[in-house]
Design a protein around this motif. Structure first.
Motif, PDB file in Angstrom:
ATOM      1  N   UNK A   1       0.843  -1.195   0.000  1.00 18.54           N
ATOM      2  CA  UNK A   1       0.000   0.000   0.000  1.00 18.54           C
ATOM      3  C   UNK A   1       0.879   1.245   0.000  1.00 18.54           C
ATOM      4  N   UNK A   2       0.516   2.234  -0.857  1.00 18.15           N
ATOM      5  CA  UNK A   2       1.278   3.473  -0.933  1.00 18.15           C
ATOM      6  C   UNK A   2       0.616   4.538  -0.077  1.00 18.15           C
ATOM      7  N   UNK A   3       1.448   5.364   0.547  1.00 17.84           N
ATOM      8  CA  UNK A   3       0.974   6.462   1.386  1.00 17.84           C
ATOM      9  C   UNK A   3       1.520   7.750   0.787  1.00 17.84           C
ATOM     10  N   UNK A   4       0.671   8.477   0.050  1.00 17.06           N
ATOM     11  CA  UNK A   4       1.080   9.708  -0.636  1.00 17.06           C
ATOM     12  C   UNK A   4       2.313   9.457  -1.495  1.00 17.06           C
ATOM     13  N   UNK A   5       2.300   8.325  -2.193  1.00 14.01           N
ATOM     14  CA  UNK A   5       3.404   7.987  -3.088  1.00 14.01           C
ATOM     15  C   UNK A   5       4.565   7.295  -2.435  1.00 14.01           C
ATOM     16  N   UNK A   6       4.517   7.081  -1.137  1.00 10.98           N
ATOM     17  CA  UNK A   6       5.604   6.429  -0.409  1.00 10.98           C
ATOM     18  C   UNK A   6       5.167   5.037   0.049  1.00 10.98           C
ATOM     19  N   UNK A  41      10.669   9.390   7.433  1.00 11.09           N
ATOM     20  CA  UNK A  41      11.033   8.547   6.293  1.00 11.09           C
ATOM     21  C   UNK A  41      12.390   7.896   6.527  1.00 11.09           C
ATOM     22  N   UNK A  42      12.566   6.733   5.910  1.00 10.85           N
ATOM     23  CA  UNK A  42      13.862   6.050   5.897  1.00 10.85           C
ATOM     24  C   UNK A  42      14.048   5.449   4.513  1.00 10.85           C
ATOM     25  N   UNK A  43      15.040   5.946   3.798  1.00  3.06           N
ATOM     26  CA  UNK A  43      15.309   5.489   2.424  1.00  3.06           C
ATOM     27  C   UNK A  43      14.068   5.636   1.548  1.00  3.06           C
ATOM     28  N   UNK A  44      13.348   6.743   1.738  1.00  2.00           N
ATOM     29  CA  UNK A  44      12.178   7.024   0.909  1.00  2.00           C
ATOM     30  C   UNK A  44      10.916   6.301   1.330  1.00  2.00           C
ATOM     31  N   UNK A  52      -0.945   9.416   9.713  1.00  2.00           N
ATOM     32  CA  UNK A  52      -0.916  10.864   9.541  1.00  2.00           C
ATOM     33  C   UNK A  52      -0.933  11.241   8.066  1.00  2.00           C
ATOM     34  N   UNK A  53      -0.248  10.432   7.245  1.00  2.14           N
ATOM     35  CA  UNK A  53      -0.269  10.699   5.803  1.00  2.14           C
ATOM     36  C   UNK A  53      -1.671  10.504   5.232  1.00  2.14           C
ATOM     37  N   UNK A  54      -2.319   9.423   5.627  1.00  2.00           N
ATOM     38  CA  UNK A  54      -3.684   9.181   5.140  1.00  2.00           C
ATOM     39  C   UNK A  54      -4.625  10.274   5.607  1.00  2.00           C
ATOM     40  N   UNK A  55      -4.480  10.683   6.884  1.00  2.00           N
ATOM     41  CA  UNK A  55      -5.341  11.727   7.430  1.00  2.00           C
ATOM     42  C   UNK A  55      -5.089  13.065   6.740  1.00  2.00           C
ATOM     43  N   UNK A  56      -3.820  13.357   6.397  1.00  4.33           N
ATOM     44  CA  UNK A  56      -3.515  14.578   5.671  1.00  4.33           C
ATOM     45  C   UNK A  56      -4.206  14.588   4.311  1.00  4.33           C
ATOM     46  N   UNK A  57      -4.242  13.435   3.671  1.00  2.90           N
ATOM     47  CA  UNK A  57      -4.926  13.339   2.383  1.00  2.90           C
ATOM     48  C   UNK A  57      -6.411  13.625   2.520  1.00  2.90           C
ATOM     49  N   UNK A  58      -7.019  13.091   3.591  1.00  2.00           N
ATOM     50  CA  UNK A  58      -8.452  13.325   3.819  1.00  2.00           C
ATOM     51  C   UNK A  58      -8.697  14.801   4.143  1.00  2.00           C
ATOM     52  N   UNK A  59      -7.820  15.395   4.975  1.00  4.96           N
ATOM     53  CA  UNK A  59      -7.991  16.790   5.390  1.00  4.96           C
ATOM     54  C   UNK A  59      -7.462  17.782   4.362  1.00  4.96           C
TER      55      UNK A  59
END
Length: 382
Positions: A1-6, A41-44, A52-59
């Protein structure tokens, strides 16, 4: 699963994602107050902050990122998240078990780096011996590290490892908090017992003395979740009555029963072709659980077919001995049977442990009790 491209770092996946209502609540907080903790992040890859990334996408809030600079990504993830989440001991143990391979991999990487540095200082032979010794010690230290990181005991971690190995679906339920370690182990044990029952065959031959402790069913739906219900597969009265008892023409049967199943036990003996002769009562000294009254006694009906051989010695109808493990019968009972019934060989069905000179059949017999053992369900307690 990707999280904002990561992609997620393997250590991040040790902990389950928030459920939808919790994630929406986090998104609402971020929308109002902003992102309080940056995504690590670690090595991208996302080491900490998937939710938090998923929540940022929703917000629709732009996330902030920082790069991990520590020595152990796994320890960091556990430390950071344990302060934020309310986890049960079962969840912590499951996370620790899942973390073991990561801790071991990190330990090996550190040893390789250390060995590389030592390579420049030591000769090839000494270098190889040192590296091998340290590599062998890495897994053991990793196991200790995993348990200490979450503050759980080794027994919890070992139970979690067993569940992970034997039933990954159950492990996910424990990880999500839907099931405890003990509950998952009961499910695994029950499944093994059911499998043993499906392949069960009565012991071959005929026996003049037979002790039987059947798993009586106390609820029609056989629901193990009921209070006071046994946590193992049970048999209906009809199933017990239909058992083909491997008795000789002259035989003594000792049928264990509880107070509430006494009436049914007499019908079972009749269906087997045995005539009740007497009742032995076991006084357990300390009262236990009970549906109407607290059970302090259990009973064993002596029944016969034909003209079995018995000793001239006549023991009393009462045994007084404290109970031990669940459903384990008192030692005085076996001494009584052996003294009154000299004929052999003797058979115990639904046995919990092997006894010298007996043929035993039971689903809970240890591997060390392999001689003359046939798998079967465990007996019922009081």
């Amino acid at each position: 699963m990707l999280f904002a491209g990561h992609a997620a770092h393997p250590a991040a996946n040790l902990l389950p994602l928030l459920r939808r209502p919790e994630l929406l609540a986090l998104a609402n907080d971020i929308e109002i107050n902003g992102l309080q903790h940056p995504v690590v992040l670690l090595d991208g890859k996302v080491l900490d902050g998937r939710n938090r990334l998923l929540a940022c996408g929703i917000a629709k809030v732009k996330p902030r990122f920082v790069e991990f600079e520590g020595s152990s990504p796994t320890a960091y993830v556990l430390s950071a998240n344990l302060r934020r989440r309310h986890l049960t001991k079962s969840q912590e143990a499951m996370i620790a078990a899942k973390a073991l391979p990561l801790f071991e991999a990190e330990a090996r990487d550190r040893l390789r780096q250390s060995a590389t540095q030592r390579h420049r200082q030591l000769g090839h032979k000494v270098r190889s011996n040192l590296s091998s010794a340290r590599m062998r010690s890495a897994p053991g230290k990793a196991s200790e590290h995993a348990a200490k990181s979450l503050g759980v005991g080794s027994r919890y971690v070992e139970a979690a490892k067993q569940i992970l190995h034997e039933d990954p679906k159950l492990a996910r339920q424990v990880e999500r908090g839907y099931l405890t370690l003990a509950g998952a182990l009961r499910v695994i044990t029950r499944e093994k017992q059911v499998a043993a029952i499906s392949s069960y065959e009565m012991p071959k031959g005929r026996y003049p003395v037979i002790v039987i402790d059947p798993p009586w069913r106390y609820f029609e739906d056989d629901d193990q979740r009921r209070e006071g219900a046994p946590d193992y597969p049970t048999m209906s009265d009809e199933e017990i009555a239909s058992l083909k008892i491997p008795a000789t023409s002259d035989c003594i049967v000792w049928l264990w029963t509880t107070n509430s199943k006494m009436h049914d036990a007499f019908h079972v003996l009749e269906s087997w072709g045995f005539e009740p002769k007497s009742i032995l009562t076991w006084d357990k000294v300390i009262p236990r659980l009970g549906f109407w009254l607290r059970g302090q006694t259990e009973h064993c009906i002596l029944a016969t077919k034909g003209t079995p051989i018995i000793s001239v010695r006549r023991p009393a109808t009462l045994i007084r001995e404290q109970s031990r493990a669940h459903s384990q019968k008192p030692e005085a009972f076996y001494n009584l049977v052996e003294g009154l019934c000299p004929a052999g060989p003797k058979l115990e069905l639904f046995a919990r442990r092997r006894r010298r000179g007996w043929v035993t059949s039971g689903g809970e017999l240890d591997g060390a009790d392999a001689d003359n053992v046939v798998p079967l369900r465990r007996g019922v307690g009081s």
